[in-house]
Write a protein that holds these residues in place. Structure first.
Motif, PDB file in Angstrom:
ATOM      1  N   ASP A 110     -25.461  39.083 -96.798  1.00  0.00           N
ATOM      2  CA  ASP A 110     -25.471  37.721 -97.361  1.00  0.00           C
ATOM      3  C   ASP A 110     -25.811  37.712 -98.848  1.00  0.00           C
ATOM      4  O   ASP A 110     -25.164  37.027 -99.640  1.00  0.00           O
ATOM      5  CB  ASP A 110     -26.495  36.841 -96.626  1.00  0.00           C
ATOM      6  CG  ASP A 110     -26.086  36.497 -95.205  1.00  0.00           C
ATOM      7  OD1 ASP A 110     -24.888  36.597 -94.875  1.00  0.00           O
ATOM      8  OD2 ASP A 110     -26.984  36.126 -94.417  1.00  0.00           O
ATOM      9  N   HIS A 152     -28.337  37.683 -92.886  1.00  0.00           N
ATOM     10  CA  HIS A 152     -27.662  38.939 -92.505  1.00  0.00           C
ATOM     11  C   HIS A 152     -27.641  39.925 -93.672  1.00  0.00           C
ATOM     12  O   HIS A 152     -27.716  39.507 -94.836  1.00  0.00           O
ATOM     13  CB  HIS A 152     -26.231  38.628 -92.058  1.00  0.00           C
ATOM     14  CG  HIS A 152     -26.171  37.551 -91.023  1.00  0.00           C
ATOM     15  ND1 HIS A 152     -25.663  36.295 -91.297  1.00  0.00           N
ATOM     16  CD2 HIS A 152     -26.609  37.538 -89.746  1.00  0.00           C
ATOM     17  CE1 HIS A 152     -25.774  35.545 -90.208  1.00  0.00           C
ATOM     18  NE2 HIS A 152     -26.340  36.268 -89.248  1.00  0.00           N
ATOM     19  N   HIS A 194     -27.463  31.060 -90.790  1.00  0.00           N
ATOM     20  CA  HIS A 194     -27.586  30.679 -92.206  1.00  0.00           C
ATOM     21  C   HIS A 194     -28.427  29.412 -92.331  1.00  0.00           C
ATOM     22  O   HIS A 194     -29.305  29.320 -93.192  1.00  0.00           O
ATOM     23  CB  HIS A 194     -26.202  30.455 -92.835  1.00  0.00           C
ATOM     24  CG  HIS A 194     -25.388  31.703 -92.962  1.00  0.00           C
ATOM     25  ND1 HIS A 194     -24.097  31.710 -93.452  1.00  0.00           N
ATOM     26  CD2 HIS A 194     -25.682  32.999 -92.651  1.00  0.00           C
ATOM     27  CE1 HIS A 194     -23.630  32.964 -93.446  1.00  0.00           C
ATOM     28  NE2 HIS A 194     -24.560  33.750 -92.973  1.00  0.00           N
TER      29      HIS A 194
HETATM   30 ZN    ZN Z   1     -24.451  35.785 -92.986  1.00  0.00          ZN
END
Ligand code: ZN
Length: 235
Positions: free
Chosen positions: A22, A19, A130
């Motif tokens: 992150d 994302h 993730h």
């Molecule tokens: Zn993330």
């Protein structure tokens, strides 16, 4: 265990994340320190981050556009050399052959020597994106070194076989072997995180959880804030 020296040989980094926020949250401190040392850092976000909202008032395409702009703002603050978004939908990332090939292509184009990504095998990793990003990043490593794998990628200007020599896994509490004092660059890390206004609308107040997490990591080595990593041997 306070080991910024673990990064001594690092010259070109690729960070494979899921994302748009992150990188900043998971490794923004060490990345900031590496950039200050002249290391080139490329960021790869596998998803558009297009469900990252607490309410449904903003449409997904608008949110995706906003998050791409936030990614660029954060990258400018951190001094990244380049950013890539692979265009997958948030919450639906799977480590399939297409994602593997997309990431392998970027290993070949950026000629990075070091990979930062999620630890896909940490049992506490609850976010499927993730796990998928970390798994696909590791899966892309081996074939990207082989000339017969997707040879059309090697025809791109500047592309060559993957040069990755080391891997640092973040967002993990499994077999930590690198803990880095990031206290001196913590304001820069927080500023880069706050560039993601859609995620942290109340600024530093929205990042209390991150300060607590990095503070707990800091306790391992007796400093205010730290980031922790697990190294993975590759060849
Ligand atoms: Zn993330």
């Amino acid at each position: 265990m306070n080991r910024f020296d673990a990064f001594n040989e690092v010259r070109r980094v690729i960070v494979v994340a899921a994302h748009p926020d992150d990188l900043e949250c998971c490794c923004g401190g060490v990345i900031s320190m590496l950039v200050a040392r002249g290391v080139q850092v490329f960021s790869v976000n596998c998803t558009l981050g297009d469900i990252g909202a607490q309410n449904g008032e903003v449409g997904r395409s608008t949110l995706a556009a906003n998050r791409l702009a936030e990614t660029e703002d954060a990258a400018r603050l951190l001094g990244l050399a380049g950013t890539y978004n692979l265009g997958h939908h948030d919450g639906e990332l799977v480590p399939d052959l297409e994602l593997r090939a997309q990431i392998a292509c970027l290993y070949r184009l950026t000629q990075a020597d070091t990979l930062f990504t999620f630890d896909p095998h940490w049992p506490g990793q609850i976010h499927p994106d993730h796990r998928a990003a970390g798994q696909a990043a590791l899966d892309a490593y081996m074939p990207s070194k082989m000339p017969l794998y997707r040879p059309e990628q090697l025809a791109e200007p500047g592309a060559d076989l993957c040069k990755l020599q080391r891997v640092f896994l973040f967002s993990t509490e499994r077999d930590i072997d690198v803990c880095v004092d990031v206290t001196s660059v913590y304001p820069a890390k927080l500023a880069a995180c706050q560039a993601h206004l859609s995620q942290f609308p109340r600024g530093e107040e929205s990042l209390q959880w991150l300060k607590e997490m990095d503070g707990r990591a800091g306790q391992r080595i007796g400093v205010t804030y730290a980031e922790i990593y697990r190294t993975m041997l590759v060849w």
